[in-house]
Design an enzyme around this catalytic site. Structure first.
Site, PDB file in Angstrom:
ATOM      1  N   HIS A   1      -6.977-108.753  -8.755  1.00  0.00           N
ATOM      2  CA  HIS A   1      -7.993-109.797  -8.914  1.00  0.00           C
ATOM      3  C   HIS A   1      -8.955-109.728  -7.724  1.00  0.00           C
ATOM      4  O   HIS A   1      -8.522-109.640  -6.575  1.00  0.00           O
ATOM      5  CB  HIS A   1      -7.349-111.177  -8.956  1.00  0.00           C
ATOM      6  CG  HIS A   1      -8.353-112.293  -8.993  1.00  0.00           C
ATOM      7  ND1 HIS A   1      -8.986-112.670 -10.154  1.00  0.00           N
ATOM      8  CD2 HIS A   1      -8.849-113.091  -8.003  1.00  0.00           C
ATOM      9  CE1 HIS A   1      -9.821-113.662  -9.881  1.00  0.00           C
ATOM     10  NE2 HIS A   1      -9.749-113.935  -8.572  1.00  0.00           N
TER      11      HIS A   1
ATOM     12  N   CYS B   1     -15.741 -78.340 -27.630  1.00  0.00           N
ATOM     13  CA  CYS B   1     -15.852 -79.418 -26.644  1.00  0.00           C
ATOM     14  C   CYS B   1     -16.689 -78.991 -25.451  1.00  0.00           C
ATOM     15  O   CYS B   1     -17.567 -79.724 -24.997  1.00  0.00           O
ATOM     16  CB  CYS B   1     -14.464 -79.854 -26.194  1.00  0.00           C
ATOM     17  SG  CYS B   1     -14.478 -81.113 -24.905  1.00  0.00           S
TER      18      CYS B   1
ATOM     19  N   GLY C   1     -14.528 -71.123 -24.880  1.00  0.00           N
ATOM     20  CA  GLY C   1     -14.329 -72.458 -24.334  1.00  0.00           C
ATOM     21  C   GLY C   1     -14.123 -73.523 -25.377  1.00  0.00           C
ATOM     22  O   GLY C   1     -13.689 -74.633 -25.075  1.00  0.00           O
ATOM     23  N   GLY C   2     -14.456 -73.192 -26.627  1.00  0.00           N
ATOM     24  CA  GLY C   2     -14.287 -74.173 -27.688  1.00  0.00           C
ATOM     25  C   GLY C   2     -15.473 -75.103 -27.817  1.00  0.00           C
ATOM     26  O   GLY C   2     -16.352 -75.177 -26.953  1.00  0.00           O
TER      27      GLY C   2
END
Length: 476
Positions: A445, A42, A39-40
């Site tokens: 807004h 991260c 998964g690495g």
């Protein structure tokens, strides 16, 4: 010797290339190698688990602020163990899914082992020798541990091991003053730990604009102790189990003693290419050990590519994902796509949140001259939504080229900074890269996005901007 069409070292962002190639070539044979959980960084011990932890911390700070808005709320208990267990359960589900996909794919041989080059295009993995004429190096990085006398004996955590913590420490000392230190300082202080951050740089969060860092230090400093310009030189463990750090204050020339139940080393990340032995594969590294690549992300060995942390350019997952795209275009489609780093964004998920993209004011002045740029700034509280939220002092800073209105950079400190800055990031990737769409486009807004619009509507010279800083914030 086993021959493959592709070898990928690492199961992080390089897997996007592997997945596409398998879909396009049903008979392709790929070796995927990762000595760690798939998964690495991260996923397994980086941005994803840390952000799972930081969301409860954000809630804590929001609840603490609620009485200011007329909502009488209090925190009865913070269940540290439950927060940690939820984080581990969530990432483990993803890890297991990736592992299953790798193990069951008929196109992939998945090696849970260390890989090392033994010759060009040839690797030793466990007891096997494998080869391919196309290799992806997505080898990640590892925590840098500074040389501190007695640190090993005293015991410490890094960002890799802190995720295994079961019990909230009463106090924690964090060595480092960058992103990782700031985020974990925010987390532990929100959970209830007495937290001390010790950064050796004169500026907290040194990668940020000085005024952003100063405001972040002021706000985070309400919940923890942040010490800058301090170099930790010695550590030891007291008889009762408490850790003691001795730091040299470069301003006062005095030695400061800090006691804490736990120590977290968060002083950055470095390469782990040494275990790869790239020199045996004919692959050059730079003076710091990162894998050297050209502007197409190809290494010194043709058709061997490096991406993500491995090349040491920008240690962010979104950069690794982008670099995977560049490598795919160049290695597979042969398009000669150059990596473009003109607008690299990042965020620091503290309270307040921080986000930045592009050039800082210092670098913009160096590149375009002081007279060649304009700076815009707007406070959250000067929008209707910001006023409704009871926000004070948080602001947006933007930098444009004076003649063309080309966006050069931006920084935001305040709620949802990582979301608000995306409008700027996206425009920086258009052909013109100008601020005009923000100025002529409608902004809802009342919404916080108006603070970004207002910043671009209040452009001024750098000198005027710093006068505003001094007037509103006491910052210069």
């Amino acid at each position: 010797m086993k021959k493959y069409d592709l070898i990928s070292i690492g199961t992080g962002s390089a897997m996007t290339i592997v997945d596409v190639l398998i879909k396009e070539n049903p008979n392709i044979k790929v070796a995927v190698i990762d000595k760690d959980e798939p998964g690495g960084i991260c996923l397994t011990r980086g941005c994803i688990p840390s952000k799972i932890l930081l969301y409860p911390a954000e809630l804590v700070r929001g609840i603490e602020k609620a009485p200011e808005l007329g909502v009488e709320a209090e925190i009865k208990h913070v269940n540290f163990r439950k927060i940690m267990e939820r984080m581990r359960a969530l990432i483990q589900t993803d890890i297991d899914g990736i592992r299953q996909g790798l193990s069951e794919s008929k196109n992939i041989d998945y090696y849970r082992s260390v890989a090392e080059f033994v010759a060009p295009y040839t690797l030793k993995v466990g007891n096997e020798i494998i080869t391919s004429q196309m290799i992806l190096l997505c080898t990640g990085s590892r925590p840098i541990v500074p040389r501190v006398d007695g640190l090993t004996e005293a015991g410490y955590h890094t960002s890799d091991t802190i995720l295994k913590m079961e019990q909230l420490p009463k106090s924690i000392a964090i060595i480092g003053g960058g992103y990782i230190a700031a985020e974990y300082g925010h987390f532990f202080s929100s959970m209830g730990s007495r937290t001390t951050i010790l950064g050796r740089n004169p500026q907290f969060l040194p990668q940020e604009e000085p005024e952003i860092s100063a405001l972040a230090q002021r706000e985070l400093g309400k919940h923890m102790t942040i010490m800058t310009n301090c170099e930790v030189r010695q550590a030891r463990k007291a008889p009762g189990g408490e850790r003691i750090l001795f730091a040299f204050d470069k301003r006062t020339q005095n030695t400061i003693e800090i006691k804490a139940e736990e120590i977290l080393v968060a002083s950055g990340r470095g390469p782990n290419t040494d275990i790869l032995h790239p020199e045996k594969g004919g692959i050059n590294t730079d003076k710091n050990g990162w894998i050297a690549v050209n502007e197409y992300l190809e290494t010194s060995q043709p058709n061997v590519w490096a991406l993500g942390d491995a090349d040491g350019k920008y240690l962010f997952k979104h950069v690794a994902n982008y670099e995977a795209l560049v490598v795919y275009y160049n290695a597979v489609l042969k398009r000669n796509m150059k990596a473009d780093y003109h607008a690299i964004p990042h965020a620091v998920f503290t309270y307040p949140e921080i986000a930045s993209v592009g050039l800082s004011e210092k670098h913009a002045v160096e590149e375009y001259s002081k007279d060649g740029i304009l700076i815009g700034a707007s406070r959250y509280q000067d929008t209707a939504k910001g006023e409704a939220m009871g926000l004070e002092d948080y602001f947006v800073k933007v930098i444009v080229q004076r003649e063309t209105m080309k966006i050069l950079g931006a920084s935001i400190i305040g709620p949802y900074a990582s979301i608000l800055i995306q409008e700027v990031i996206t425009l920086m990737y258009t052909k013109e890269q100008t601020a005009f769409p923000i100025l002529i486009g409608m902004h809802i807004h009342p919404a916080l996005s108006e603070v970004v619009e207002n910043a671009f509507r209040s452009l001024m010279t750098p000198d005027e901007y710093h006068q505003v800083l001094e007037h509103h914030y006491g910052l210069s």
